[in-house]
Design a protein around this motif. Structure first.
Motif, short mmCIF file in Angstrom:
data_model
loop_
_atom_site.label_atom_id
_atom_site.label_comp_id
_atom_site.label_asym_id
_atom_site.label_seq_id
_atom_site.Cartn_x
_atom_site.Cartn_y
_atom_site.Cartn_z
N ALA A 263 -12.22 30.97 -0.45
CA ALA A 263 -11.46 31.82 -1.38
C ALA A 263 -12.39 32.40 -2.45
N ILE A 264 -13.32 31.56 -2.94
CA ILE A 264 -14.28 32.04 -3.93
C ILE A 264 -15.16 33.12 -3.32
N GLN A 265 -15.57 32.93 -2.06
CA GLN A 265 -16.38 33.93 -1.37
C GLN A 265 -15.67 35.28 -1.33
N GLN A 266 -14.39 35.27 -1.01
CA GLN A 266 -13.63 36.52 -0.94
C GLN A 266 -13.52 37.18 -2.30
N MET A 267 -13.27 36.38 -3.33
CA MET A 267 -13.13 36.96 -4.66
C MET A 267 -14.44 37.52 -5.20
N LEU A 268 -15.57 36.87 -4.86
CA LEU A 268 -16.87 37.36 -5.31
C LEU A 268 -17.36 38.55 -4.49
N GLY A 269 -16.81 38.71 -3.29
CA GLY A 269 -17.25 39.80 -2.43
C GLY A 269 -18.55 39.51 -1.72
N HIS A 270 -18.84 38.21 -1.46
CA HIS A 270 -20.03 37.84 -0.70
C HIS A 270 -19.80 38.05 0.79
N GLU A 271 -20.75 38.67 1.46
CA GLU A 271 -20.62 38.84 2.91
C GLU A 271 -20.78 37.50 3.63
N SER A 272 -21.68 36.67 3.14
CA SER A 272 -21.98 35.40 3.79
C SER A 272 -21.56 34.23 2.91
N ILE A 273 -21.00 33.21 3.54
CA ILE A 273 -20.60 31.99 2.81
C ILE A 273 -21.84 31.29 2.25
N THR A 274 -23.00 31.53 2.88
CA THR A 274 -24.24 30.90 2.42
C THR A 274 -24.56 31.32 0.99
N THR A 275 -24.29 32.57 0.66
CA THR A 275 -24.54 33.05 -0.70
C THR A 275 -23.66 32.32 -1.70
N THR A 276 -22.42 32.07 -1.31
CA THR A 276 -21.47 31.40 -2.21
C THR A 276 -21.83 29.92 -2.38
N GLU A 277 -22.46 29.34 -1.37
CA GLU A 277 -22.76 27.90 -1.41
C GLU A 277 -23.74 27.52 -2.52
N ILE A 278 -24.40 28.52 -3.11
CA ILE A 278 -25.32 28.21 -4.21
C ILE A 278 -24.58 27.59 -5.39
N TYR A 279 -23.27 27.81 -5.45
CA TYR A 279 -22.48 27.26 -6.55
C TYR A 279 -22.10 25.80 -6.33
N MET A 280 -22.52 25.25 -5.20
CA MET A 280 -22.21 23.85 -4.91
C MET A 280 -23.17 22.91 -5.63
N HIS A 281 -23.46 23.22 -6.89
CA HIS A 281 -24.40 22.37 -7.63
C HIS A 281 -23.61 21.41 -8.54
N THR A 282 -22.68 20.71 -7.92
CA THR A 282 -21.88 19.73 -8.64
C THR A 282 -22.75 18.53 -8.98
N ASP A 283 -22.60 17.99 -10.20
CA ASP A 283 -23.46 16.87 -10.57
C ASP A 283 -23.05 15.58 -9.85
N ARG A 284 -23.97 14.61 -9.82
CA ARG A 284 -23.76 13.41 -9.03
C ARG A 284 -22.59 12.58 -9.51
N SER A 285 -22.37 12.54 -10.81
CA SER A 285 -21.25 11.75 -11.33
C SER A 285 -19.93 12.30 -10.82
N GLN A 286 -19.84 13.63 -10.70
CA GLN A 286 -18.61 14.23 -10.19
C GLN A 286 -18.45 13.91 -8.71
N LEU A 287 -19.57 13.95 -7.97
CA LEU A 287 -19.51 13.60 -6.55
C LEU A 287 -19.06 12.16 -6.36
N ALA A 288 -19.56 11.27 -7.23
CA ALA A 288 -19.16 9.87 -7.14
C ALA A 288 -17.67 9.72 -7.41
N GLY A 289 -17.16 10.50 -8.36
CA GLY A 289 -15.73 10.45 -8.66
C GLY A 289 -14.89 10.94 -7.50
N ILE A 290 -15.38 11.99 -6.81
CA ILE A 290 -14.66 12.50 -5.64
C ILE A 290 -14.64 11.46 -4.54
#
Length: 304
Positions: A263-290
């Protein structure tokens, strides 16, 4: 074939065949012009149809001393596209850039602002002037819709579909997409459009442009950069930001709050999902919580 003619034909190809924007066309042209300037400076007279890899390698080596790795990679990419075009059109049989490697640049994480900092930046706008109401509406639109600065300046009144809750955005390559817009942002745009913009006399050809400068013309990208820079300095933000920072923050905050990457990819207008994946820089504490919250073993203790 001379360089000037080759560059002219290349620009025509990029505009007509690939549908690139004016900004992209200029960037590609600058890459080729840098090479042309280098050849002229070193008195190297050779056609783009005959230039060998060795000359290009020396150009890359000499240029690398004056620009960073990211700029060098961008330059090489542009030149590869230029020579690929010459091969495609049958002017050359080979691309002399093929064996020249781009520098390793890594993947730079985009700068973002917290919600509090975004509120501070927008809150610093002086609303006592007509430009203040305009600037507030612009920055809220940048952040709430995740627009590129060129998409913001090109936004038209006819692109507003507030009854449906969307705006129509024209992105790279003139590709259009519909992006949701929050009621609060709609309200700010309405205030600007109905109470401020009506007092501006739009110049011919700019009648439908939403955000106008004092002369009734479309704002430049540079003006938006200046507005953002001055606001950051005004609140002593302590970091350099640009209009793109609001776009990065839009994507990051959506992701942190559980939005789907597609959904974020569509809203940003990225052709490739790979470009959008750069935003997957979630910190480790949040990953642990998930992990703790969602994985079936997350709450279980180890064996006694």
């Amino acid at each position: 074939m001379k360089w000037e003619q080759a560059l002219k034909d290349f620009r025509h190809y990029l505009q007509i065949e690939r549908g690139l924007s004016a900004n992209s066309l200029e960037n590609y042209a600058l890459d080729v012009k840098k090479l042309m300037g280098y050849l002229q400076e070193h008195s190297i007279t050779i056609s783009p149809l005959r230039i060998p890899p060795e000359t290009l390698q020396q150009f890359v080596y000499d240029t690398a001393r004056t620009i960073n790795a990211s700029s060098q990679a961008r330059l090489l990419s542009g030149l590869r596209s230029f020579f690929n075009y010459l091969v495609f059109e049958g002017y050359r049989e080979d691309n002399p850039m093929e064996l020249i490697e781009s520098p390793k640049t890594g993947r730079k994480l985009p700068d973002t602002l917290s919600q509090e900092d975004i509120d501070r930046v927008i809150g610093a706008i002086d609303l006592s002037s007509p430009e203040g109401e305009r600037n507030r509406a612009m920055l809220e639109t940048l952040y709430s819709c995740g627009l590129r600065v060129s998409e913001l300046t090109a936004l038209r009144i006819s692109d507003l579909f507030f009854d449906e809750g969307f705006i129509r955005v024209t992105g790279k390559g003139d590709k259009q997409r519909f992006v949701p817009i929050a009621p609060a942002t709609q309200k700010l745009i309405r205030i600007y459009k109905n109470e401020i913009r009506v007092h501006f006399r739009a110049q011919k050809g700019h009648e439908d442009i939403l955000f106008l400068n004092r002369r009734g013309r479309q704002l430049t990208r540079a003006m938006i950069f200046t507005i953002v820079k001055q606001l950051a300095e005004k609140i002593n933000l302590g970091k350099r930001i640009s209009p793109h920072t609001f776009r990065h923050s839009f994507a990051t905050h959506l992701l942190q709050n559980g939005a789907d990457l597609r959904a974020i990819q569509q809203m940003l207008g990225h052709e490739s999902i790979t470009t959008t994946e750069i935003y997957m820089h979630t910190d480790r504490s949040q990953l642990a919580g998930i992990m703790k919250r969602f994985h079936p073993r997350g709450e279980q203790k180890g064996p006694a």
